[in-house]
Write a protein that holds these residues in place. Sequence first.
Motif, PDB file in Angstrom:
ATOM      1  N   PRO A   1     -20.349  -0.382   3.464  1.00 38.53           N
ATOM      2  CA  PRO A   1     -19.637   0.918   2.925  1.00 38.53           C
ATOM      3  C   PRO A   1     -18.452   0.540   3.027  1.00 38.53           C
ATOM      4  O   PRO A   1     -17.696  -0.408   3.679  1.00 38.53           O
ATOM      5  CB  PRO A   1     -19.988   1.612   4.503  1.00 38.53           C
TER       6      PRO A   1
ATOM      7  N   ALA B   1     -24.389  -3.175   8.769  1.00 36.61           N
ATOM      8  CA  ALA B   1     -24.019  -2.234   7.848  1.00 36.61           C
ATOM      9  C   ALA B   1     -25.316  -1.456   7.391  1.00 36.61           C
ATOM     10  O   ALA B   1     -25.289  -0.241   7.334  1.00 36.61           O
ATOM     11  CB  ALA B   1     -23.265  -2.496   6.755  1.00 36.61           C
TER      12      ALA B   1
ATOM     13  N   GLN C   1     -28.164  -1.303   8.753  1.00 39.26           N
ATOM     14  CA  GLN C   1     -29.087  -0.356   9.884  1.00 39.26           C
ATOM     15  C   GLN C   1     -27.959   0.542  10.536  1.00 39.26           C
ATOM     16  O   GLN C   1     -28.351   1.291  11.403  1.00 39.26           O
ATOM     17  CB  GLN C   1     -29.389  -1.404  10.761  1.00 39.26           C
ATOM     18  N   LYS C   2     -26.592   0.728  10.099  1.00 39.96           N
ATOM     19  CA  LYS C   2     -25.726   1.568  10.580  1.00 39.96           C
ATOM     20  C   LYS C   2     -25.675   1.415  12.201  1.00 39.96           C
ATOM     21  O   LYS C   2     -25.406   2.339  12.920  1.00 39.96           O
ATOM     22  CB  LYS C   2     -26.204   3.288  10.124  1.00 39.96           C
ATOM     23  N   HIS C   3     -25.591   0.094  12.633  1.00 41.32           N
ATOM     24  CA  HIS C   3     -25.412  -0.124  13.987  1.00 41.32           C
ATOM     25  C   HIS C   3     -23.862  -0.024  14.567  1.00 41.32           C
ATOM     26  O   HIS C   3     -23.791   0.311  15.493  1.00 41.32           O
ATOM     27  CB  HIS C   3     -25.987  -1.914  14.013  1.00 41.32           C
TER      28      HIS C   3
ATOM     29  N   LYS D   1     -20.311   1.633  13.813  1.00 34.61           N
ATOM     30  CA  LYS D   1     -19.360   2.988  13.739  1.00 34.61           C
ATOM     31  C   LYS D   1     -17.774   2.565  13.698  1.00 34.61           C
ATOM     32  O   LYS D   1     -17.546   1.619  14.365  1.00 34.61           O
ATOM     33  CB  LYS D   1     -19.749   3.906  14.676  1.00 34.61           C
ATOM     34  N   GLU D   2     -17.211   3.383  12.927  1.00 39.52           N
ATOM     35  CA  GLU D   2     -15.777   3.400  12.827  1.00 39.52           C
ATOM     36  C   GLU D   2     -15.076   3.148  14.271  1.00 39.52           C
ATOM     37  O   GLU D   2     -13.972   2.613  14.544  1.00 39.52           O
ATOM     38  CB  GLU D   2     -14.944   4.262  11.957  1.00 39.52           C
TER      39      GLU D   2
END
Length: 326
Positions: free
Chosen positions: A168, A248, A250-252, A254-255
């Motif tokens: 992303p 990334a 698995q969206k493990h 976060k910002e």
Amino acid sequence: MPAAGRTYWLTEPCRIRREDNSVRIERHDGTPVHLPITDIRDLVAFDHIDINTSALSLLNRHGVTLHVLDHYGNHAGHFAPAESMASASVIRRQVEISSNPAQRLDIGRSLLLTTAENLRWSLDTDLLDPALDALRAALPDCDTSDALMGQEGNFRRTAWAVLDTQLPPWLRLNGRTRRPPTNAGNAFISYLNSLVYARVLTALRSTPLHPAIGFLHSDTDRRRNTFALDLAEPFKPLFAERLLKRAAAQKHLKETDFETDVGRAALSKNGRKKIAALVKDELATTVYHRSLKRQVSYEKLIHLEALKIVRLCLEGTPYKPFRPWW
């Protein structure tokens, strides 16, 4: 090195003290944690630590290494026990091989090509095939370590650009930056590379090899353990780029797991915990080893890689760098 010990990841500021034959970890927000010294292989500190001479003496007596990462994930240094398993005959042979330009370059080329192929494997895309072909063609003409590292830099720049297409926008590298890393993606890679380097250093402490006598990286900097840097290369894609891509997908991450400022980025407290857990689980992952005919962990693969160099020194067995076979 304690054979049955474990690696403990210190992700918060803490005080380390000795209590009889155990290590007491004192954190700001909880009760002390007591670790039997025989249960510790090494300690990896992600944040500030306060340790006294008594605790260091205990670590030294039991062969425990303490690795320290700075705020941006760089390997700031380590405390190594005074006694090691170093062997004069093995180190003498290691020096002879490192001093032989032809042998040194052969090993360097092999390390670079294997690392590039491992990176191609970890990103799982044919977009890297042209760059890999170009690297294969260029390596035979490289007659110095600097020339090899130049080719390595060219390939990695292409690889990181390809990696960005799989991430992303907020996690993209946009070019590799370090000391300090300038964005979240670079901060992640810096931490993972430092952790791989720390694992290699710990593995080398259990062999008769010297971590500063290498074959690929320049040894003009007296502070660097160039051999540990060399052996870390083929493993970095397995942990750094591959885990960044997976985290990334698995969206493990976060910002908010990163602390970003103008021109610099580092993991937050929660981010350090996530990375420590991620690496800990990955190191414990096992695969079937075709030669040993049993399951071995990724952590053990690093130790086996060091033993390949021991066999090169003692038996003249050609060194073939690690590459995933699964």
